[in-house]
Design a protein around this motif. Structure first.
Motif, mmCIF file in Angstrom:
data_model
loop_
_atom_site.group_PDB
_atom_site.id
_atom_site.type_symbol
_atom_site.label_atom_id
_atom_site.label_comp_id
_atom_site.label_asym_id
_atom_site.label_seq_id
_atom_site.Cartn_x
_atom_site.Cartn_y
_atom_site.Cartn_z
ATOM 1 N N ASP A 119 55.222 -60.727 18.554
ATOM 2 C CA ASP A 119 55.956 -60.178 17.414
ATOM 3 C C ASP A 119 55.859 -58.656 17.381
ATOM 4 O OD1 ASP A 119 56.676 -62.726 16.659
ATOM 5 O OD2 ASP A 119 55.200 -62.882 15.043
ATOM 6 N N LYS A 120 54.693 -58.142 17.735
ATOM 7 C CA LYS A 120 54.485 -56.687 17.751
ATOM 8 C C LYS A 120 55.386 -56.034 18.806
ATOM 9 C CE LYS A 120 50.985 -53.119 18.161
ATOM 10 N NZ LYS A 120 49.598 -52.780 18.440
ATOM 11 N N GLU A 121 55.485 -56.646 19.973
ATOM 12 C CA GLU A 121 56.339 -56.099 21.034
ATOM 13 C C GLU A 121 57.816 -56.149 20.632
ATOM 14 O OE1 GLU A 121 53.940 -57.069 25.161
ATOM 15 O OE2 GLU A 121 54.798 -58.758 24.029
ATOM 16 N N ILE A 122 58.226 -57.212 19.956
ATOM 17 C CA ILE A 122 59.608 -57.329 19.481
ATOM 18 C C ILE A 122 59.913 -56.200 18.496
ATOM 19 C CG2 ILE A 122 61.185 -58.727 18.062
ATOM 20 C CD1 ILE A 122 59.913 -61.216 19.411
ATOM 21 N N GLU A 123 58.977 -55.941 17.592
ATOM 22 C CA GLU A 123 59.161 -54.855 16.617
ATOM 23 C C GLU A 123 59.264 -53.504 17.318
ATOM 24 O OE1 GLU A 123 59.839 -54.499 13.238
ATOM 25 O OE2 GLU A 123 60.299 -56.600 13.615
ATOM 26 N N GLN A 124 58.472 -53.310 18.368
ATOM 27 C CA GLN A 124 58.534 -52.048 19.116
ATOM 28 C C GLN A 124 59.896 -51.879 19.794
ATOM 29 O OE1 GLN A 124 55.086 -52.629 21.614
ATOM 30 N NE2 GLN A 124 53.752 -51.458 20.251
ATOM 31 N N VAL A 125 60.412 -52.965 20.360
ATOM 32 C CA VAL A 125 61.734 -52.940 21.000
ATOM 33 C C VAL A 125 62.806 -52.612 19.957
ATOM 34 C CG1 VAL A 125 63.501 -54.409 22.066
ATOM 35 C CG2 VAL A 125 61.168 -54.428 22.953
ATOM 36 N N LYS A 126 62.751 -53.303 18.826
ATOM 37 C CA LYS A 126 63.729 -53.064 17.762
ATOM 38 C C LYS A 126 63.637 -51.631 17.242
ATOM 39 C CE LYS A 126 63.434 -56.335 14.639
ATOM 40 N NZ LYS A 126 63.357 -57.563 13.808
ATOM 41 N N ALA A 127 62.429 -51.094 17.150
ATOM 42 C CA ALA A 127 62.247 -49.728 16.668
ATOM 43 C C ALA A 127 62.891 -48.718 17.615
ATOM 44 C CB ALA A 127 60.761 -49.421 16.496
ATOM 45 N N LYS A 128 62.689 -48.907 18.921
ATOM 46 C CA LYS A 128 63.275 -47.980 19.902
ATOM 47 C C LYS A 128 64.796 -48.065 19.896
ATOM 48 C CE LYS A 128 59.260 -47.794 22.892
ATOM 49 N NZ LYS A 128 58.620 -48.218 24.134
ATOM 50 N N ILE A 177 77.582 -51.917 12.953
ATOM 51 C CA ILE A 177 76.446 -51.919 13.873
ATOM 52 C C ILE A 177 76.141 -53.338 14.335
ATOM 53 C CG2 ILE A 177 74.002 -51.355 14.175
ATOM 54 C CD1 ILE A 177 74.396 -49.150 12.099
ATOM 55 N N ILE A 178 76.124 -53.499 15.666
ATOM 56 C CA ILE A 178 75.765 -54.769 16.304
ATOM 57 C C ILE A 178 74.447 -54.533 17.036
ATOM 58 C CG2 ILE A 178 76.432 -56.545 17.966
ATOM 59 C CD1 ILE A 178 79.372 -55.621 17.525
ATOM 60 N N GLY A 179 73.421 -55.236 16.626
ATOM 61 C CA GLY A 179 72.092 -55.034 17.204
ATOM 62 C C GLY A 179 71.911 -55.701 18.552
ATOM 63 N N GLY A 180 70.717 -55.565 19.071
ATOM 64 C CA GLY A 180 70.354 -56.175 20.347
ATOM 65 C C GLY A 180 69.940 -57.627 20.164
ATOM 66 N N SER A 181 69.441 -58.215 21.210
ATOM 67 C CA SER A 181 69.105 -59.642 21.192
ATOM 68 C C SER A 181 67.978 -59.982 20.211
ATOM 69 C CB SER A 181 68.747 -60.127 22.596
ATOM 70 O OG SER A 181 67.643 -59.404 23.091
ATOM 71 N N ASN A 182 67.191 -58.982 19.820
ATOM 72 C CA ASN A 182 66.109 -59.215 18.850
ATOM 73 C C ASN A 182 66.508 -58.850 17.429
ATOM 74 O OD1 ASN A 182 63.905 -60.065 20.662
ATOM 75 N ND2 ASN A 182 64.271 -58.062 21.562
ATOM 76 N N GLY A 183 67.731 -58.405 17.242
ATOM 77 C CA GLY A 183 68.195 -58.021 15.915
ATOM 78 C C GLY A 183 68.033 -56.535 15.656
ATOM 79 N N LEU A 184 68.202 -56.170 14.393
ATOM 80 C CA LEU A 184 68.142 -54.766 13.984
ATOM 81 C C LEU A 184 66.802 -54.440 13.342
ATOM 82 C CD1 LEU A 184 71.706 -54.513 12.418
ATOM 83 C CD2 LEU A 184 70.928 -53.412 14.532
ATOM 84 N N HIS A 185 66.325 -53.240 13.602
ATOM 85 C CA HIS A 185 65.069 -52.771 13.014
ATOM 86 C C HIS A 185 65.286 -52.470 11.530
ATOM 87 C CE1 HIS A 185 61.665 -49.967 12.289
ATOM 88 N NE2 HIS A 185 61.050 -50.854 13.051
#
Length: 159
Positions: A49-58, A106-114
């Motif tokens: 979950d932490k890595e997903i949040e980091q991806v979404k943040a970037k 805005i269309i987010g990535g595969s993990n959604g939007l931050h």
């Protein structure tokens, strides 16, 4: 009026590019369209979950850098408000009547939007509770924007 679509990831498939080009051509009679692709963050399949949040943040930082301050921001979210085509047309029309002339979808990535991107949203829109490929969502969004213009002008197309 101007419509900008900010989407995470690069469109690769020829058939999606052709479909988007068709709707860009159709919409050119009504508005200016700009599609901005921001790079998706490379990440392994099984992330914490932490890595997903980091991806979404970037990815979120890249998205936020592209939003113009005067733009009305509409995020595409599964948890957003579902609208019929007529209600979507009315939503856009009301916002234009109130002075909005610059819209950013805005269309987010595969993990959604931050969360940082969600906080900038003026309206959260859901096309479905289902998950769709991001490339397909670009086409669906453009088609619905085109349909909204046709509805609002009382032109044939919407059935």
């Amino acid at each position: 009026m101007k419509i900008t679509i900010i989407a995470v990831g690069k469109l690769k498939e020829k058939y999606w590019k052709q479909a988007i080009a068709e709707y860009e051509k159709r919409l050119s009679a009504y508005t200016k369209i700009e599609i901005i692709e921001v790079p998706d963050e490379k990440a392994p399949e099984n992330m914490s979950d932490k890595e997903i949040e980091q991806v979404k943040a970037k990815e979120g930082e890249r998205i936020l850098a592209k939003i113009k301050p005067q733009s009305t921001v509409i995020t595409l979210e599964i948890q957003g408000k579902p609208l019929s085509s007529e209600a979507f047309a009315q939503e856009l029309d009301q916002r234009m009547t109130q002075g909005a002339s610059d819209f950013t979808f805005i269309i987010g990535g595969s993990n959604g939007l931050h969360q940082s991107v969600l906080q900038q949203s003026n309206f959260a829109l859901s096309f479905s509770t289902m998950t769709f490929p991001h490339q397909m969502m670009r086409v669906i969004l453009l088609e619905q924007v085109y349909r909204a213009f046709k509805i609002n002008r009382g032109e044939a197309y919407h059935k």
